[in-house]
Scaffold this motif. Structure first.
Motif, PDB file in Angstrom:
ATOM      1  N   SER A 230       0.847  -1.198   0.000  1.00  0.00           N
ATOM      2  CA  SER A 230       0.000   0.000   0.000  1.00  0.00           C
ATOM      3  C   SER A 230       0.877   1.240   0.000  1.00  0.00           C
ATOM      4  O   SER A 230       2.045   1.201   0.412  1.00  0.00           O
ATOM      5  CB  SER A 230      -0.939   0.021   1.212  1.00  0.00           C
ATOM      6  OG  SER A 230      -0.200   0.092   2.420  1.00  0.00           O
ATOM      7  N   ALA A 231       0.313   2.325  -0.478  1.00  0.00           N
ATOM      8  CA  ALA A 231       1.001   3.619  -0.479  1.00  0.00           C
ATOM      9  C   ALA A 231      -0.055   4.719  -0.433  1.00  0.00           C
ATOM     10  O   ALA A 231      -1.173   4.542  -0.929  1.00  0.00           O
ATOM     11  CB  ALA A 231       1.887   3.778  -1.710  1.00  0.00           C
ATOM     12  N   GLU A 232       0.317   5.839   0.170  1.00  0.00           N
ATOM     13  CA  GLU A 232      -0.638   6.941   0.331  1.00  0.00           C
ATOM     14  C   GLU A 232       0.103   8.266   0.401  1.00  0.00           C
ATOM     15  O   GLU A 232       1.210   8.340   0.935  1.00  0.00           O
ATOM     16  CB  GLU A 232      -1.464   6.715   1.590  1.00  0.00           C
ATOM     17  CG  GLU A 232      -2.736   7.517   1.668  1.00  0.00           C
ATOM     18  CD  GLU A 232      -3.661   7.015   2.764  1.00  0.00           C
ATOM     19  OE1 GLU A 232      -4.809   7.486   2.811  1.00  0.00           O
ATOM     20  OE2 GLU A 232      -3.243   6.153   3.569  1.00  0.00           O
ATOM     21  N   PHE A 233      -0.534   9.294  -0.140  1.00  0.00           N
ATOM     22  CA  PHE A 233       0.036  10.640  -0.135  1.00  0.00           C
ATOM     23  C   PHE A 233      -1.045  11.627   0.269  1.00  0.00           C
ATOM     24  O   PHE A 233      -2.187  11.536  -0.190  1.00  0.00           O
ATOM     25  CB  PHE A 233       0.582  11.006  -1.517  1.00  0.00           C
ATOM     26  CG  PHE A 233       0.963  12.458  -1.648  1.00  0.00           C
ATOM     27  CD1 PHE A 233       2.169  12.914  -1.141  1.00  0.00           C
ATOM     28  CD2 PHE A 233       0.117  13.358  -2.270  1.00  0.00           C
ATOM     29  CE1 PHE A 233       2.525  14.245  -1.252  1.00  0.00           C
ATOM     30  CE2 PHE A 233       0.468  14.696  -2.388  1.00  0.00           C
ATOM     31  CZ  PHE A 233       1.670  15.140  -1.883  1.00  0.00           C
ATOM     32  N   VAL A 234      -0.673  12.576   1.125  1.00  0.00           N
ATOM     33  CA  VAL A 234      -1.594  13.603   1.604  1.00  0.00           C
ATOM     34  C   VAL A 234      -0.920  14.961   1.511  1.00  0.00           C
ATOM     35  O   VAL A 234       0.264  15.100   1.841  1.00  0.00           O
ATOM     36  CB  VAL A 234      -2.019  13.330   3.067  1.00  0.00           C
ATOM     37  CG1 VAL A 234      -2.685  14.555   3.672  1.00  0.00           C
ATOM     38  CG2 VAL A 234      -2.947  12.148   3.134  1.00  0.00           C
TER      39      VAL A 234
END
Length: 435
Positions: free
Chosen positions: A297-301
């Motif tokens: 998984s990967a996430e950017f905010v």
């Protein structure tokens, strides 16, 4: 005044990041709400989840690690309160279209917290058909990959959600949301809209700040184990200024003096310190995939709320199942694009105007405000190694090591750091369970 101003400003910047949470949706198992399928006749269902954890924190003297900014910090090396929690949930279905949901979580919270903060969910939902869901009340937040189950440790691979992103975000929203899901071939689509308010705070403040006029939307696409999602929202942030009024008055007075070098800086600090009713934009992109025995998984905010903050946070995780064991690795990073403020030099130019006795407290005020604003910045990264052992169908043991590097004027996630840079190692063992 130095302590109160610094503590309040740290909380304000954290609160801004925490408050920009938008769309809500419930729907996982393991202590979550119903899975979205119409339910039958009136029925009462009880479920729960919990975590028993123990951590050893090797950090600079006095530094206090927190999983979330709503926790109190502690400079102790051995900690049981970072991850330990117990949750209970009740679902009461009223036929096939109406449902009442309540969830309560007992966990370590900051001194500002009230008893009502233990209520994570308390809402009524209406499903006119299998595709649409309308909810009103206190709902959970689904602006992030792990938003539905961030408190349910059994539901995710690591010991805790990556702190560089999830430590800053509230879990509840008081308001309403509407969602729709539909199939296009083998592709599952979901879209959501929401509106409401939230409250955020820190153990060092007496009054949590309010996040109002929250409005946003999210869309996700899932096919063959691959989930893609994006969200965007806007909010107004009301920041409590009770404890900094004296500092604001002092900066106003300095801004009116006929000393341009001091007055200009004082007015700029006053704008940063006294910012309230701040408009903020929030963007999020996330991906999660399971391929046979692999999962990643990967996430950017990104949070944009000048003049208070401009923050980016991201993480990536990778794990592989080997029977009942899942070794994993992760990396998280958070940064602030607003540069640290320089220490003001006011005493020398002010002495001829107000005298040495007046210049000294003015210099102290400038030092305090700058230190507080800089200490509220977030600049850190974490490498993670761990293994999960599913020793029971409803329980898992996790062992995890985190190596954290904190840059100077970037220690907002730690208590007692004084804005200093440094590194820390955190070793944790937890048992997650559901019932």
């Amino acid at each position: 005044m130095r302590h109160k101003t610094s503590a309040h400003l740290c909380s304000r910047a954290r609160g801004l990041l925490a408050g920009l949470v938008v769309v809500a949706w419930a729907g996982t198992a393991q202590g979550q709400e119903a899975d979205g399928r119409p339910v039958g006749p009136a029925a009462l269902r009880f479920s729960g989840f919990g975590t028993l954890g123990l951590s050893h924190v090797d950090a600079p003297a006095g530094w206090g690690f927190r999983r979330e900014l709503t926790q109190s910090g502690s400079g102790q090396s051995w900690r049981y309160d970072i991850d330990t929690r117990l949750g209970a949930q009740v679902n009461y279905s009223l036929g096939s279209q109406f449902e009442l949901v309540a969830q309560v979580i007992a966990r370590k919270r900051g001194a500002y917290a009230s008893l009502g903060d233990a209520v994570e969910w308390a809402y009524a939902s209406y499903r006119p058909d299998a595709d649409w869901t309308l909810r009103a009340g206190r709902v959970n937040v689904d602006a992030f990959l792990m938003a539905d189950y961030r408190n349910v440790g059994y539901g995710f691979m690591m010991v805790r959600p990556p702190v560089e992103l999830y430590s800053q975000l509230p879990t509840t929203l008081d308001g309403a949301d509407v969602s729709r899901s539909w199939l296009v071939g083998e592709v599952q689509w979901r879209a959501k809209l929401m509106a409401g308010t939230a409250h955020v705070g820190d153990l060092q403040t007496g009054k949590p700040s309010r996040v109002r006029a929250v409005a946003g939307g999210m869309v996700s696409r899932e096919e063959g184990g691959l989930l893609l999602r994006a969200s965007v929202s806007h909010a107004r942030i009301d920041l409590d200024q009770t404890s900094i009024r004296a500092a604001l008055t002092g900066l106003d007075q300095l801004g009116a003096l006929p000393v341009p070098a001091v007055a200009d800086q004082a007015r700029a600090l006053r704008e940063r310190l006294g910012a309230s009713n701040v408009g903020a934009m929030f963007w999020e992109l996330g991906v999660r995939q399971e391929l046979s025995d692999w999962q990643w998984s990967a996430e950017f905010v990104r949070v944009s709320a000048r003049p208070v903050t401009m923050d980016d946070a991201a993480y990536a995780t990778l794990g592989r199942r080997l029977g009942d064991f899942t070794p994993y690795v992760g990396y998280g990073r958070a940064s602030n694009s607003i540069a640290p403020l320089p220490v003001p030099d006011w005493q020398a130019p002010l002495t001829p105007v107000v005298g040495a006795a007046g210049a000294a407290p003015a210099q102290q005020l400038g030092d305090t405000v700058v230190a507080a604003l800089n200490n509220a910045r977030l600049q850190q990264s974490t490498w993670t190694l761990g293994v999960r052992w599913d020793f029971h169908p409803q329980a898992a043991l996790k062992l995890q090591w985190d190596h954290v590097r904190v840059r100077p004027s970037g220690s907002a996630l730690w208590t007692g750091s004084g804005g200093q840079g440094g590194s820390a190692d955190i070793a944790t063992a937890v048992v997650d369970f559901i019932f």
